[in-house]
Motif scaffolding. Structure first.
Motif, PDB file in Angstrom:
ATOM      1  N   TYR A  23       0.811  -1.228   0.000  1.00 33.76           N
ATOM      2  CA  TYR A  23       0.000   0.000   0.000  1.00 33.76           C
ATOM      3  C   TYR A  23       0.842   1.275   0.000  1.00 33.76           C
ATOM      4  O   TYR A  23       0.296   2.372  -0.144  1.00 33.76           O
ATOM      5  CB  TYR A  23      -0.933   0.022   1.219  1.00 33.76           C
ATOM      6  N   HIS A  24       2.146   1.148   0.162  1.00 34.17           N
ATOM      7  CA  HIS A  24       2.974   2.336   0.359  1.00 34.17           C
ATOM      8  C   HIS A  24       3.057   3.229  -0.879  1.00 34.17           C
ATOM      9  O   HIS A  24       3.371   4.416  -0.767  1.00 34.17           O
ATOM     10  CB  HIS A  24       4.370   1.938   0.812  1.00 34.17           C
ATOM     11  N   SER A  25       2.798   2.678  -2.041  1.00 33.72           N
ATOM     12  CA  SER A  25       2.807   3.485  -3.256  1.00 33.72           C
ATOM     13  C   SER A  25       1.419   4.029  -3.594  1.00 33.72           C
ATOM     14  O   SER A  25       1.257   4.776  -4.573  1.00 33.72           O
ATOM     15  CB  SER A  25       3.330   2.663  -4.439  1.00 33.72           C
ATOM     16  N   HIS A  26       0.442   3.678  -2.774  1.00 37.01           N
ATOM     17  CA  HIS A  26      -0.930   4.105  -3.042  1.00 37.01           C
ATOM     18  C   HIS A  26      -1.091   5.597  -2.723  1.00 37.01           C
ATOM     19  O   HIS A  26      -0.575   6.103  -1.734  1.00 37.01           O
ATOM     20  CB  HIS A  26      -1.901   3.278  -2.189  1.00 37.01           C
ATOM     21  N   ARG A  27      -1.826   6.281  -3.561  1.00 29.65           N
ATOM     22  CA  ARG A  27      -2.034   7.726  -3.402  1.00 29.65           C
ATOM     23  C   ARG A  27      -2.597   8.086  -2.038  1.00 29.65           C
ATOM     24  O   ARG A  27      -2.157   9.053  -1.398  1.00 29.65           O
ATOM     25  CB  ARG A  27      -2.979   8.216  -4.515  1.00 29.65           C
ATOM     26  N   GLN A  28      -3.559   7.317  -1.552  1.00 34.57           N
ATOM     27  CA  GLN A  28      -4.202   7.663  -0.286  1.00 34.57           C
ATOM     28  C   GLN A  28      -3.281   7.416   0.912  1.00 34.57           C
ATOM     29  O   GLN A  28      -3.388   8.100   1.926  1.00 34.57           O
ATOM     30  CB  GLN A  28      -5.511   6.882  -0.122  1.00 34.57           C
ATOM     31  N   TYR A  29      -2.394   6.445   0.800  1.00 34.77           N
ATOM     32  CA  TYR A  29      -1.401   6.234   1.858  1.00 34.77           C
ATOM     33  C   TYR A  29      -0.499   7.457   1.958  1.00 34.77           C
ATOM     34  O   TYR A  29      -0.222   7.962   3.062  1.00 34.77           O
ATOM     35  CB  TYR A  29      -0.587   4.977   1.552  1.00 34.77           C
ATOM     36  N   LYS A  30      -0.026   7.940   0.817  1.00 34.07           N
ATOM     37  CA  LYS A  30       0.835   9.121   0.807  1.00 34.07           C
ATOM     38  C   LYS A  30       0.089  10.348   1.321  1.00 34.07           C
ATOM     39  O   LYS A  30       0.655  11.180   2.050  1.00 34.07           O
ATOM     40  CB  LYS A  30       1.367   9.356  -0.601  1.00 34.07           C
ATOM     41  N   SER A  42      -8.420   9.745   4.352  1.00 35.31           N
ATOM     42  CA  SER A  42      -7.533   9.093   3.383  1.00 35.31           C
ATOM     43  C   SER A  42      -7.540   7.581   3.566  1.00 35.31           C
ATOM     44  O   SER A  42      -7.522   6.831   2.590  1.00 35.31           O
ATOM     45  CB  SER A  42      -6.110   9.634   3.530  1.00 35.31           C
ATOM     46  N   LEU A  48      -8.629   4.765   0.975  1.00 37.44           N
ATOM     47  CA  LEU A  48      -7.757   3.616   0.669  1.00 37.44           C
ATOM     48  C   LEU A  48      -8.550   2.325   0.749  1.00 37.44           C
ATOM     49  O   LEU A  48      -8.443   1.454  -0.124  1.00 37.44           O
ATOM     50  CB  LEU A  48      -6.584   3.576   1.649  1.00 37.44           C
ATOM     51  N   GLU A  53     -11.100   2.205  -2.214  1.00 34.14           N
ATOM     52  CA  GLU A  53     -10.505   2.032  -3.532  1.00 34.14           C
ATOM     53  C   GLU A  53      -9.927   0.640  -3.733  1.00 34.14           C
ATOM     54  O   GLU A  53      -9.909   0.125  -4.853  1.00 34.14           O
ATOM     55  CB  GLU A  53      -9.424   3.098  -3.750  1.00 34.14           C
ATOM     56  N   THR A  54      -9.442   0.023  -2.657  1.00 34.62           N
ATOM     57  CA  THR A  54      -8.861  -1.320  -2.786  1.00 34.62           C
ATOM     58  C   THR A  54      -9.889  -2.419  -2.552  1.00 34.62           C
ATOM     59  O   THR A  54      -9.800  -3.494  -3.153  1.00 34.62           O
ATOM     60  CB  THR A  54      -7.703  -1.518  -1.796  1.00 34.62           C
TER      61      THR A  54
END
Length: 226
Positions: free
Chosen positions: A31-38, A55, A59, A62-63
């Motif tokens: 999940y670290h590259s996911h927009r909502q994680y950032k 956020s 996440l 969306e997943t």
């Protein structure tokens, strides 16, 4: 039994930052590259806790993945203390979803993708893996092993670890017994102690030779898995 009583979190004096940060720390790396994680990290840095929670909601939406009850209970704690009723309702709904859709409990730091009733894809956080590795190394008495060069096997049923010690450096290889043959996973050989470092191609070849010699001397049957 009422849902509120079933999933009610205990009194928690941790700060909003710590409660949310812990959930981020234990989210699997997928999940670290996911927009909502950032986004969540950025909002947390700016102490915008409500937006950080939003956020994590996005996440999840969306997943469509399943997260542990501990994950949702911590977010419930934050939402409750901030009087965010809509967010709390969403988190409670995720607890109900876990209970209704899954026949097992997801451990903290894990997440699951449900492809069908019999097929799950599991993601585990690196922090969990590091913790397990640390416990295993203590159990296998690595401190003593690293004092003498050699190859050592520590078994746990039909699987286990083979440790290679060379001048204070330690490498470890997981194995599984298949028809009494130990399949060694050597494609990502690296030194793990005292510093983590990938082996050179020359070091890999020397390690394989040592393993073959060790197997011959101990009447072990091994093969190198891809």
């Amino acid at each position: 039994m009422k849902l509120f009583n079933l999933f009610r979190s205990k009194e928690n004096n941790e700060s909003f930052d710590n409660l949310i940060q812990k959930q981020l720390d234990y989210l699997p790396e997928v999940y670290h590259s996911h927009r909502q994680y950032k986004n969540c990290i950025e909002f947390l840095e700016n102490r915008e806790w409500a937006l950080a929670l939003d956020s994590l909601i996005e996440l999840s939406e969306e997943t469509g993945h399943y997260f542990s009850n501990e994950f949702w209970n911590s977010l419930i704690e934050v939402a409750k203390r901030m009087n965010l009723s809509n967010e709390m309702e969403y988190f409670l709904a995720q607890l109900k979803r876990n209970q209704s859709d899954l026949e097992h409990r997801i451990p903290f730091g894990w997440a699951e993708v449900k492809h069908d009733e019999n097929l799950y894809e599991t993601h585990i956080s690196e922090k969990n893996v590091q913790h397990w590795n640390s416990e295993r190394r203590i159990k296998d008495n690595i401190v003593t092993l690293t004092k003498v060069n050699g190859v050592y096997r520590k078994s746990s049923g039909r699987c286990g670890m083979i440790y290679i010690v060379e001048d204070g450096k330690l490498s470890e290889i997981s194995y599984e017994l298949e028809m009494n043959v130990a399949a060694l996973f050597v494609s990502t050989l690296k030194w793990v102690l005292p510093l983590e470092k990938l082996m050179s191609e020359g070091e890999k070849e020397e390690t394989k030779k040592k393993l073959l010699q060790w197997a011959k001397e101990n009447n072990e049957v091994i093969e190198f898995a891809p």
